[in-house]
Design a protein around this motif. Structure first.
Motif, PDB file in Angstrom:
ATOM      1  N   PRO A  30      44.155  73.731-112.039  1.00  0.00           N
ATOM      2  CA  PRO A  30      42.842  74.068-112.614  1.00  0.00           C
ATOM      3  C   PRO A  30      42.786  73.845-114.135  1.00  0.00           C
ATOM      4  CG  PRO A  30      43.449  75.703-110.995  1.00  0.00           C
ATOM      5  CD  PRO A  30      44.666  74.822-111.206  1.00  0.00           C
ATOM      6  N   ALA A  31      43.871  74.124-114.833  1.00  0.00           N
ATOM      7  CA  ALA A  31      43.903  73.872-116.278  1.00  0.00           C
ATOM      8  C   ALA A  31      43.806  72.378-116.563  1.00  0.00           C
ATOM      9  CB  ALA A  31      45.170  74.457-116.895  1.00  0.00           C
ATOM     10  N   PHE A  32      44.458  71.569-115.735  1.00  0.00           N
ATOM     11  CA  PHE A  32      44.356  70.110-115.887  1.00  0.00           C
ATOM     12  C   PHE A  32      42.916  69.650-115.662  1.00  0.00           C
ATOM     13  CE2 PHE A  32      44.327  65.863-113.983  1.00  0.00           C
ATOM     14  CZ  PHE A  32      44.885  65.138-115.015  1.00  0.00           C
ATOM     15  N   GLN A  33      42.266  70.200-114.649  1.00  0.00           N
ATOM     16  CA  GLN A  33      40.875  69.844-114.393  1.00  0.00           C
ATOM     17  C   GLN A  33      39.981  70.218-115.573  1.00  0.00           C
ATOM     18  OE1 GLN A  33      40.720  71.983-110.580  1.00  0.00           O
ATOM     19  NE2 GLN A  33      40.018  70.066-109.656  1.00  0.00           N
ATOM     20  N   GLN A  34      40.208  71.391-116.142  1.00  0.00           N
ATOM     21  CA  GLN A  34      39.427  71.827-117.303  1.00  0.00           C
ATOM     22  C   GLN A  34      39.675  70.920-118.505  1.00  0.00           C
ATOM     23  OE1 GLN A  34      40.543  75.939-117.800  1.00  0.00           O
ATOM     24  NE2 GLN A  34      39.206  76.639-116.154  1.00  0.00           N
ATOM     25  N   LEU A  35      40.932  70.577-118.743  1.00  0.00           N
ATOM     26  CA  LEU A  35      41.274  69.692-119.847  1.00  0.00           C
ATOM     27  C   LEU A  35      40.620  68.328-119.664  1.00  0.00           C
ATOM     28  CD1 LEU A  35      42.876  68.994-122.417  1.00  0.00           C
ATOM     29  CD2 LEU A  35      44.815  68.418-120.917  1.00  0.00           C
ATOM     30  N   THR A  36      40.693  67.786-118.462  1.00  0.00           N
ATOM     31  CA  THR A  36      40.092  66.489-118.173  1.00  0.00           C
ATOM     32  C   THR A  36      38.592  66.507-118.451  1.00  0.00           C
ATOM     33  OG1 THR A  36      41.786  66.029-116.521  1.00  0.00           O
ATOM     34  CG2 THR A  36      39.763  64.762-116.358  1.00  0.00           C
ATOM     35  N   ALA A  37      37.919  67.551-118.008  1.00  0.00           N
ATOM     36  CA  ALA A  37      36.473  67.670-118.246  1.00  0.00           C
ATOM     37  C   ALA A  37      36.170  67.805-119.734  1.00  0.00           C
ATOM     38  CB  ALA A  37      35.910  68.854-117.472  1.00  0.00           C
ATOM     39  N   ALA A  38      36.989  68.563-120.445  1.00  0.00           N
ATOM     40  CA  ALA A  38      36.761  68.763-121.878  1.00  0.00           C
ATOM     41  C   ALA A  38      37.011  67.488-122.684  1.00  0.00           C
ATOM     42  CB  ALA A  38      37.656  69.890-122.392  1.00  0.00           C
ATOM     43  N   VAL A  39      37.984  66.687-122.260  1.00  0.00           N
ATOM     44  CA  VAL A  39      38.356  65.469-122.976  1.00  0.00           C
ATOM     45  C   VAL A  39      37.373  64.321-122.717  1.00  0.00           C
ATOM     46  CG1 VAL A  39      40.136  63.652-123.030  1.00  0.00           C
ATOM     47  CG2 VAL A  39      40.794  66.044-123.146  1.00  0.00           C
ATOM     48  N   ALA A  40      36.698  64.321-121.586  1.00  0.00           N
ATOM     49  CA  ALA A  40      35.839  63.192-121.194  1.00  0.00           C
ATOM     50  C   ALA A  40      34.833  62.783-122.265  1.00  0.00           C
ATOM     51  CB  ALA A  40      35.144  63.492-119.873  1.00  0.00           C
ATOM     52  N   ILE A 136      44.387  61.950-121.987  1.00  0.00           N
ATOM     53  CA  ILE A 136      44.329  63.362-121.601  1.00  0.00           C
ATOM     54  C   ILE A 136      45.590  64.100-122.048  1.00  0.00           C
ATOM     55  CG2 ILE A 136      44.327  64.957-119.620  1.00  0.00           C
ATOM     56  CD1 ILE A 136      42.566  62.797-118.180  1.00  0.00           C
ATOM     57  N   ASN A 137      46.740  63.504-121.826  1.00  0.00           N
ATOM     58  CA  ASN A 137      48.001  64.156-122.197  1.00  0.00           C
ATOM     59  C   ASN A 137      48.136  64.322-123.702  1.00  0.00           C
ATOM     60  OD1 ASN A 137      50.461  64.575-120.059  1.00  0.00           O
ATOM     61  ND2 ASN A 137      48.849  63.257-119.268  1.00  0.00           N
ATOM     62  N   LEU A 138      47.789  63.312-124.465  1.00  0.00           N
ATOM     63  CA  LEU A 138      47.913  63.429-125.916  1.00  0.00           C
ATOM     64  C   LEU A 138      47.026  64.543-126.463  1.00  0.00           C
ATOM     65  CD1 LEU A 138      48.122  59.654-126.860  1.00  0.00           C
ATOM     66  CD2 LEU A 138      49.920  61.372-127.201  1.00  0.00           C
ATOM     67  N   VAL A 139      45.775  64.578-126.018  1.00  0.00           N
ATOM     68  CA  VAL A 139      44.879  65.646-126.464  1.00  0.00           C
ATOM     69  C   VAL A 139      45.396  66.998-125.977  1.00  0.00           C
ATOM     70  CG1 VAL A 139      42.537  66.581-126.316  1.00  0.00           C
ATOM     71  CG2 VAL A 139      42.879  64.123-126.682  1.00  0.00           C
ATOM     72  N   GLY A 140      45.856  67.051-124.751  1.00  0.00           N
ATOM     73  CA  GLY A 140      46.385  68.296-124.195  1.00  0.00           C
ATOM     74  C   GLY A 140      47.598  68.818-124.941  1.00  0.00           C
ATOM     75  N   TYR A 141      48.388  67.916-125.502  1.00  0.00           N
ATOM     76  CA  TYR A 141      49.551  68.326-126.290  1.00  0.00           C
ATOM     77  C   TYR A 141      49.196  68.606-127.753  1.00  0.00           C
ATOM     78  CZ  TYR A 141      53.306  67.758-122.862  1.00  0.00           C
ATOM     79  OH  TYR A 141      54.153  67.915-121.797  1.00  0.00           O
ATOM     80  N   GLY A 142      47.907  68.526-128.087  1.00  0.00           N
ATOM     81  CA  GLY A 142      47.482  68.902-129.435  1.00  0.00           C
ATOM     82  C   GLY A 142      47.273  67.770-130.413  1.00  0.00           C
TER      83      GLY A 142
END
Length: 167
Positions: A30-40, A136-142
């Motif tokens: 679910p956190a991955f799904q949220q991150l993906t939606a936020a990054v789009a 997605i991964n780069l943004v997710g890692y900050g």
């Protein structure tokens, strides 16, 4: 037909398997799904045409990151690119490659940016293109300052600056 059948079987079999499997506290879909939606929306604004991509890559503070496998990178890559395979992304490995500035401009490209569709850049399924996962991964890692090559280019074009390797 075969793909549709396999997909249907996967959908029907998955709930029964999932009911018996314990939750893994180290995986948060679910956190991955949220991150993906936020990054789009951010990703949609960070697609660069080749000429601008090349100009940005020439700036000394910019990192041109190739997240393909080590073997694919060794077989060929855009000049100036640094390789860190997506499978090796961790907070520590990214910090070692990117440096202390999390706002450093990072440019990315993948197999699907090339029209050649042969080694070392065979076409991936469009929905699974490496750029998507890398962004997605780069943004997710900050690392919020990620930019992606938008165009499809030919690595044989001299303007690309393709470095051929042993592959």
């Amino acid at each position: 037909m075969r793909k549709a059948l396999l997909f249907a079987l996967a959908l029907t079999a998955t709930p029964a398997l999932a009911e018996n499997a314990p939750a893994n506290p180290q995986i948060d879909y679910p956190a991955f799904q949220q991150l993906t939606a936020a990054v789009a929306p951010q990703r949609a604004e960070r697609l660069l045409p080749f000429d601008r991509f090349k100009a940005e890559a020439a700036k000394p503070e910019t990192l041109l990151l190739d997240a393909r496998s080590k073997d694919a990178f060794a077989a060929g890559h855009i000049a100036g690119a640094v390789n860190l395979p997506l499978t090796d992304f961790t907070a520590d490995s990214l910090a070692a490659v990117i440096g202390a500035n999390p706002n450093r401009p990072i440019l990315i490209y993948c197999n699907n940016n090339f029209s050649n569709d042969r080694a070392p850049v065979p076409m991936k399924s469009r929905g699974l293109a490496l750029n998507i996962q890398t962004f997605i991964n780069l943004v997710g890692y900050g690392y919020p300052n990620v930019w992606e090559l938008a165009d499809v280019i030919d690595f044989d074009d001299p303007d690309v600056g393709w470095m051929k390797g042993a592959g």
